[in-house]
Enzyme design. Structure first.
Site, PDB file in Angstrom:
ATOM      1  N   HIS A   1       0.815  -1.221   0.000  1.00 21.49           N
ATOM      2  CA  HIS A   1       0.000   0.000   0.000  1.00 21.49           C
ATOM      3  C   HIS A   1       0.857   1.284   0.000  1.00 21.49           C
ATOM      4  CE1 HIS A   1      -3.467  -2.486   0.968  1.00 21.49           C
ATOM      5  NE2 HIS A   1      -2.920  -2.892   2.093  1.00 21.49           N
TER       6      HIS A   1
HETATM    7  C1  BDR Z   1      -3.368   1.423   4.890  1.00 23.71           C
HETATM    8  O1  BDR Z   1      -3.755   1.192   6.245  1.00 23.71           O
HETATM    9  C2  BDR Z   1      -2.632   0.858   7.027  1.00 23.71           C
HETATM   10  O2  BDR Z   1      -2.873  -0.290   7.763  1.00 23.71           O
HETATM   11  C3  BDR Z   1      -1.465   0.712   6.084  1.00 23.71           C
HETATM   12  O3  BDR Z   1      -0.291   1.214   6.692  1.00 23.71           O
HETATM   13  C4  BDR Z   1      -1.860   1.520   4.891  1.00 23.71           C
HETATM   14  O4  BDR Z   1      -1.486   2.874   5.034  1.00 23.71           O
HETATM   15  C5  BDR Z   1      -3.949   0.324   4.027  1.00 23.71           C
HETATM   16  O5  BDR Z   1      -5.345   0.309   4.145  1.00 23.71           O
END
Ligand code: BDR
Ligand code: CA
Length: 312
Positions: A244
């Site tokens: 992500h």
């Molecule tokens: C996002 O949420 C967090 O858990 C991760 O770091 C990322 O930024 C993904 O949904």
């Protein structure tokens, strides 16, 4: 390995983050491909205290001598939504880093954001966590949006893919009111959401390569990857995990590997089942765009870049 075109200038960035396993890999990636002016921290994956400690410790590991400003410990409405089940109790899975020697530069991230964009041109803002600090900066100084070269967020999703709920992605769900302030502010906004980040997956074969490379950073990223897989899939290391937050960094440093389209996006703050949803208008005759939405990623190239950064 991937070679950077000779004349490619590294973009200057201010990063707002909540490390977080994938935030940590994003900082490794940013250290290689961007010039980091400073970092602000926000409560998100774990408490503000832990995201700030992790950021300071990661900066030392990466040899990054940049100011770290702590920010919001809870959402605009005073709530705290965390994700220890995905990132571990301290936020970095099984990874433990030495206690950082340096301290925070201040505990007022919003003021630091305002001052940075008041004094610097050609500065990109990248948000890897809930948007609380950025909303506070915009609410305090609305004109700042004209000074921000662009704001790239990892958050939300097109096409209705959620992760915390069926409708909502974590960073938006953790503070929908802040996200709503940001999306309606007029800032030049790029949304790198789950629909895109799910295209960029790493797993066991990448962690094996990183372990074999055997540098401090590559072994660290290998451990982060294995922890992420293990936490998300309850010990099953056969499945891969989405990158992500590194995707949001690479959307700034390597935009040529992304396909984005102008869209109108609103954040749902009220729905019983849909609070935190980013509603992307994909009608044939849509409302006026306020955002560039990421749709396609060149996953092969992006993974190469993350590996290359991790093999420093
Ligand atoms: C996002 O949420 C967090 O858990 C991760 O770091 C990322 O930024 C993904 O949904
Ligand atoms: Ca994050």
């Amino acid at each position: 390995m991937f070679r950077r075109p000779i004349n490619k200038v590294k973009p200057r960035v201010l990063i707002d983050c909540d490390p977080g396993i994938d935030d940590a890999i994003a900082l490794v990636t940013a250290a290689k491909y961007t010039e980091i002016l400073g970092i602000t921290t926000v409560a998100g994956n774990v408490s503000l205290e832990s995201t700030t400690r992790n950021t300071l410790a990661l900066c030392e590991l990466l040899g990054l001598d940049v100011p770290v400003h702590a920010g919001a410990a809870h959402s605009l409405r005073g709530q705290v939504v965390t994700a220890e089940e995905v990132h571990g109790d301290a936020g970095l899975g099984t990874l433990t880093l030495p206690t950082p020697k340096k301290n925070i530069a201040s505990d007022d991230a919003a003021t630091y954001i305002i001052e940075s964009f008041t004094h610097h041109k050609n500065l990109h803002l990248v948000a890897l966590g809930p948007l609380t600090n950025i909303a506070k900066a915009i609410e305090r100084e609305p004109n700042i949006v004209n000074q921000i070269t662009d704001l790239t967020i990892m958050g939300g999703s097109a096409r209705g893919i959620g992760n915390v709920t069926a409708a909502a992605e974590f960073n938006i769900f953790a503070d929908p009111e802040a996200a709503s302030v940001v999306f309606s502010s007029g800032v030049r906004l790029k949304m790198i959401g789950l629909n895109l980040t799910h295209q960029v997956q790493m797993g066991l074969s990448e962690s094996k390569r990183l372990t074999r490379h055997n540098s401090v950073i590559s072994r660290t990223v290998a451990e982060l990857l294995l922890s992420y897989q293990s936490l998300i899939y309850s010990g099953n290391l056969a499945k891969t995990v989405p990158m992500h937050d590194p995707c949001a960094i690479l959307a700034v440093s390597h935009p040529e590997f992304f396909t984005l389209s102008d869209r109108n996006v609103n954040v749902e703050t009220a729905g019983t089942y849909t609070r935190g949803l980013t509603l992307v208008d994909e009608r044939r005759v849509p409302a006026e765009p306020n955002c560039r939405v990421g749709y396609e990623a060149n996953s092969r190239q992006l993974i190469k870049l993350i590996l290359n950064a991790s093999m420093t």
